[in-house]
Design a protein around this motif. Structure first.
Motif, PDB file in Angstrom:
ATOM      1  N   TYR A   1       1.000  -8.471 -10.609  1.00 15.43           N
ATOM      2  CA  TYR A   1       0.071  -7.458 -10.400  1.00 15.43           C
ATOM      3  C   TYR A   1       0.994  -6.013 -10.052  1.00 15.43           C
ATOM      4  O   TYR A   1       0.062  -5.252 -10.299  1.00 15.43           O
TER       5      TYR A   1
ATOM      6  N   ARG B   1       0.242  -4.551 -13.699  1.00 15.07           N
ATOM      7  CA  ARG B   1      -1.108  -3.517 -13.632  1.00 15.07           C
ATOM      8  C   ARG B   1      -1.589  -2.121 -12.659  1.00 15.07           C
ATOM      9  O   ARG B   1      -2.814  -2.161 -12.102  1.00 15.07           O
ATOM     10  N   GLY B   2      -0.584  -1.646 -11.958  1.00 15.29           N
ATOM     11  CA  GLY B   2      -0.691  -1.435 -11.177  1.00 15.29           C
ATOM     12  C   GLY B   2      -1.225  -1.317  -8.833  1.00 15.29           C
ATOM     13  O   GLY B   2      -1.504  -0.866  -8.627  1.00 15.29           O
ATOM     14  N   TYR B   3      -1.029  -2.577  -8.914  1.00 15.38           N
ATOM     15  CA  TYR B   3      -1.140  -2.780  -7.256  1.00 15.38           C
ATOM     16  C   TYR B   3       0.264  -2.012  -6.662  1.00 15.38           C
ATOM     17  O   TYR B   3       1.224  -2.818  -7.848  1.00 15.38           O
TER      18      TYR B   3
ATOM     19  N   THR C   1      -2.415  -2.984  -2.855  1.00 14.78           N
ATOM     20  CA  THR C   1      -3.320  -2.271  -2.813  1.00 14.78           C
ATOM     21  C   THR C   1      -3.020  -1.895  -4.411  1.00 14.78           C
ATOM     22  O   THR C   1      -1.778  -1.512  -4.792  1.00 14.78           O
ATOM     23  N   LYS C   2      -4.150  -1.244  -4.842  1.00 16.47           N
ATOM     24  CA  LYS C   2      -4.474   0.094  -5.880  1.00 16.47           C
ATOM     25  C   LYS C   2      -5.187   0.707  -5.851  1.00 16.47           C
ATOM     26  O   LYS C   2      -6.448   0.522  -5.377  1.00 16.47           O
ATOM     27  N   LYS C   3      -5.467   1.850  -5.938  1.00 15.68           N
ATOM     28  CA  LYS C   3      -6.026   3.376  -5.785  1.00 15.68           C
ATOM     29  C   LYS C   3      -6.799   3.087  -7.005  1.00 15.68           C
ATOM     30  O   LYS C   3      -6.390   2.958  -8.623  1.00 15.68           O
TER      31      LYS C   3
ATOM     32  N   GLU D   1     -11.609  -4.224 -11.245  1.00 15.11           N
ATOM     33  CA  GLU D   1     -12.001  -2.741 -11.093  1.00 15.11           C
ATOM     34  C   GLU D   1     -12.451  -1.672 -11.263  1.00 15.11           C
ATOM     35  O   GLU D   1     -12.736  -0.906 -10.563  1.00 15.11           O
TER      36      GLU D   1
ATOM     37  N   ALA E   1     -10.220   1.907  -3.910  1.00 13.38           N
ATOM     38  CA  ALA E   1      -9.220   0.937  -4.117  1.00 13.38           C
ATOM     39  C   ALA E   1      -9.649  -1.017  -4.419  1.00 13.38           C
ATOM     40  O   ALA E   1     -10.752  -1.220  -3.443  1.00 13.38           O
TER      41      ALA E   1
END
Length: 178
Positions: free
Chosen positions: A139, A142-144, A174-176, A112, A123
């Motif tokens: 995940y 982990r913020g996804y 997805t993760k920003k 990341e 992202a």
């Protein structure tokens, strides 16, 4: 669970291909994968990848295959592919005997960081087999975010393995960044 010295992150080179294929296979398929918690052995048989596919990633523009070493040993890897405004994350493997000790968290954090700082993307996207609920939950921690967007599993293409069930599909997570 293995622990030792500090982690070293570097881009993969063609000489890494045999070790990378062995690592990826050991993390996902066959009896060796059962030493860790990320195994797909109960839902897929056959190969997870092959030397040609790994070499293709290493040489493909807009891709980074990240090798993770500890004390000179290959312990993890992941692939990043630059796609417009995001990076696609995949080919993630952690040596089964090293799982559960924070190595995976360190690898995804570095991926990341690289995507944000080196490529300037906003992202990270990935696809995960939807029946892999423990992995998806990892995940999410982990913020996804689960999108609910599904895509079909490539049934009949043995390059991705031989499914042992007929309900496999991929979910987009997805993760920003930032």
């Amino acid at each position: 669970m293995e622990t030792a010295g500090p982690l070293r992150f570097r881009p993969a080179v063609p000489d890494d291909v045999p070790a990378l294929v062995a690592l990826i296979e050991s993390a996902y398929r066959g009896e060796a994968s059962r030493a860790g918690w990320t195994t797909e052995a109960d839902i897929l048989e056959g190969q997870r990848t092959d030397p040609e596919s790994v070499l293709d990633v290493i040489g493909k523009p807009g891709n980074r295959l990240l090798v993770v070493e500890r004390d000179g040993d290959l312990v993890a890897c992941c692939r990043l592919e630059r796609r417009a405004d995001h990076a696609y994350f995949g080919m993630f493997a952690v040596r089964p005997t090293a799982q559960g000790g924070g190595l995976g968290r360190a690898v995804i954090a570095e991926a990341e960081r690289f995507a944000a700082e080196e490529w300037g993307v906003a992202a990270v996207h990935m696809t995960v087999i939807s029946v892999r609920t423990d992995l998806i939950a990892w995940y999410v921690r982990r913020g996804y975010l689960r999108t609910g967007e599904m895509s079909p599993f490539p049934y009949g293409d043995e390059r991705f393995g031989r499914p042992t069930r007929d309900d496999l599909e991929f979910e987009l997570l997805t993760k920003k960044l930032g």
